[in-house]
Enzyme design. Structure first.
Site, PDB file in Angstrom:
ATOM      1  N   HIS A  58       0.828  -1.215   0.000  1.00  0.00           N
ATOM      2  CA  HIS A  58       0.000   0.000   0.000  1.00  0.00           C
ATOM      3  C   HIS A  58       0.859   1.261   0.000  1.00  0.00           C
ATOM      4  O   HIS A  58       0.368   2.342   0.321  1.00  0.00           O
ATOM      5  CB  HIS A  58      -0.905   0.020   1.228  1.00  0.00           C
ATOM      6  CG  HIS A  58      -1.701  -1.226   1.417  1.00  0.00           C
ATOM      7  ND1 HIS A  58      -2.550  -1.719   0.458  1.00  0.00           N
ATOM      8  CD2 HIS A  58      -1.753  -2.109   2.459  1.00  0.00           C
ATOM      9  CE1 HIS A  58      -3.110  -2.839   0.895  1.00  0.00           C
ATOM     10  NE2 HIS A  58      -2.639  -3.094   2.093  1.00  0.00           N
ATOM     11  N   HIS A 218      -6.746  -4.528  -0.876  1.00  0.00           N
ATOM     12  CA  HIS A 218      -6.002  -5.783  -0.833  1.00  0.00           C
ATOM     13  C   HIS A 218      -6.280  -6.641  -2.060  1.00  0.00           C
ATOM     14  O   HIS A 218      -6.132  -7.855  -2.028  1.00  0.00           O
ATOM     15  CB  HIS A 218      -6.353  -6.574   0.435  1.00  0.00           C
ATOM     16  CG  HIS A 218      -5.870  -5.923   1.681  1.00  0.00           C
ATOM     17  ND1 HIS A 218      -6.663  -5.081   2.424  1.00  0.00           N
ATOM     18  CD2 HIS A 218      -4.667  -5.973   2.316  1.00  0.00           C
ATOM     19  CE1 HIS A 218      -5.969  -4.651   3.467  1.00  0.00           C
ATOM     20  NE2 HIS A 218      -4.764  -5.161   3.416  1.00  0.00           N
TER      21      HIS A 218
END
Length: 330
Positions: A58, A218
């Site tokens: 991320h 995700h």
């Protein structure tokens, strides 16, 4: 055969990336490989410590937000996998400078569990710990575990980091962080999924005429697929439900965060930002501050998220406070 990527070995990508971050910003952060921690170079004695973390992939979240005015410690898990409780405990104790520690936790089962265990261990050792759970993703509001934690975590870390720098105590910071979370909502869409390091292809495939709406960070599929359309129409699908859910009626302005998910360039993000401003203006909602860029990504996913935060005077003052981290500086 795996997709071509700029890496040496999939299992080494996280430690090598963290080492690269620390070598690039030696004046701001250090890297502790044993527990995969990125730490603020110079801690402030007597200040409440801020620690966050989660799965890698991320970036620049969370390691890129370590420094003056934001986090003191970031704890890195493997790609899309929570750090374990011992790692989080190490990060929590490292952040302690005598005034307690605030954990900023995104609402994912692994993160919630491991940060909670780490906090309990630290409490048994006499360390005062409080937590803020970030759950801003409107697309998952009806799920069993509640809304996911996405790009509003940036606002929480920035606002609480500024308040901690100014000397706020732990209880004040926890209440402030929860208020920011309660004032924030996000929605995302993807044109193409990201590819996990070492995998042959993306997490899911999309036909050219469809867009994944409500996608997670995700690599999760969205809550539905909608027809591909011009940017303005797609952005409206993100902004309209945020305005409704936050009950934005023009009485308060917002902080608007247009966040690239990894594979979307600045040119496209500026097109998205343009429509966000126009849509909000048409609703009578003022934009007090804007932030446009890739801050909470999903590897190389081609997509964007929009986060709106109801902004009062205190939040804006803390948002404007100086910050100096690898990924955010003003």
């Amino acid at each position: 055969m795996s997709r071509r990527q700029l890496l040496n070995a999939p299992e080494d990508v996280v430690p090598e990336a963290l080492e690269g971050l620390a070598l690039t910003h030696p004046d701001l952060v250090t890297y502790e490989p044993g527990a995969a921690l990125v730490l603020r170079r110079a801690f402030t004695p007597g200040k409440v410590g801020l620690v966050s973390g989660g799965g890698s992939g991320h970036e620049p979240l969370h390691a890129g937000f370590v420094g003056v005015g934001m986090l003191d410690v970031a704890v890195a898990g493997a790609v899309f996998a929570s750090p374990n409780a011992l790692q989080v405990h190490a990060g929590t104790t490292a952040a302690d400078q005598g005034a307690g520690v605030l954990q900023v936790v995104k609402n994912y089962t692994g993160d919630v569990l491991n940060f909670r265990i780490a906090a309990e261990i630290a409490a048994d050792e006499g360390l005062e710990v409080a937590s803020v759970l970030v759950d801003d993703d409107l697309a998952t509001a009806g799920s069993k575990v509640g809304r996911r934690g996405t790009a509003a975590v940036l606002a929480v870390e920035k606002v609480c980091g500024a308040a901690a720098e100014a000397g706020a105590d732990l209880a004040t910071l926890a209440a402030l962080g929860r208020r920011v979370v309660g004032s924030s909502r996000s929605m995302a869409l993807a044109l193409a999924a990201g590819t996990h390091p070492g995998d042959a292809g993306p997490a899911f495939t999309l036909p050219d005429d469809l867009v994944e709406l409500g996608v997670g960070i995700h690599g999760e599929r969205g809550t539905g697929r909608v027809p591909f359309a011009p940017a303005d129409e797609l952005v409206d699908r993100l902004v309209a439900p945020l305005v409704e859910d936050l009950a934005l009626d023009g009485s308060v302005p917002v902080v608007a965060i247009v966040n690239g998910l990894g594979g979307t360039g600045p040119l496209q993000l500026s097109v998205v930002a343009r429509r966000v401003h126009h849509h909000l203006r048409a609703c009578g909602v003022g934009v007090a501050r804007s932030l446009v860029g890739s801050y909470v990504t999903s590897l190389d996913m081609e997509g964007v998220s929009v986060t709106l935060v109801r902004a009062d005077d205190e939040l804006l003052r803390l948002w404007d406070a100086p910050v100096r981290t690898p990924a955010l500086t003003w």
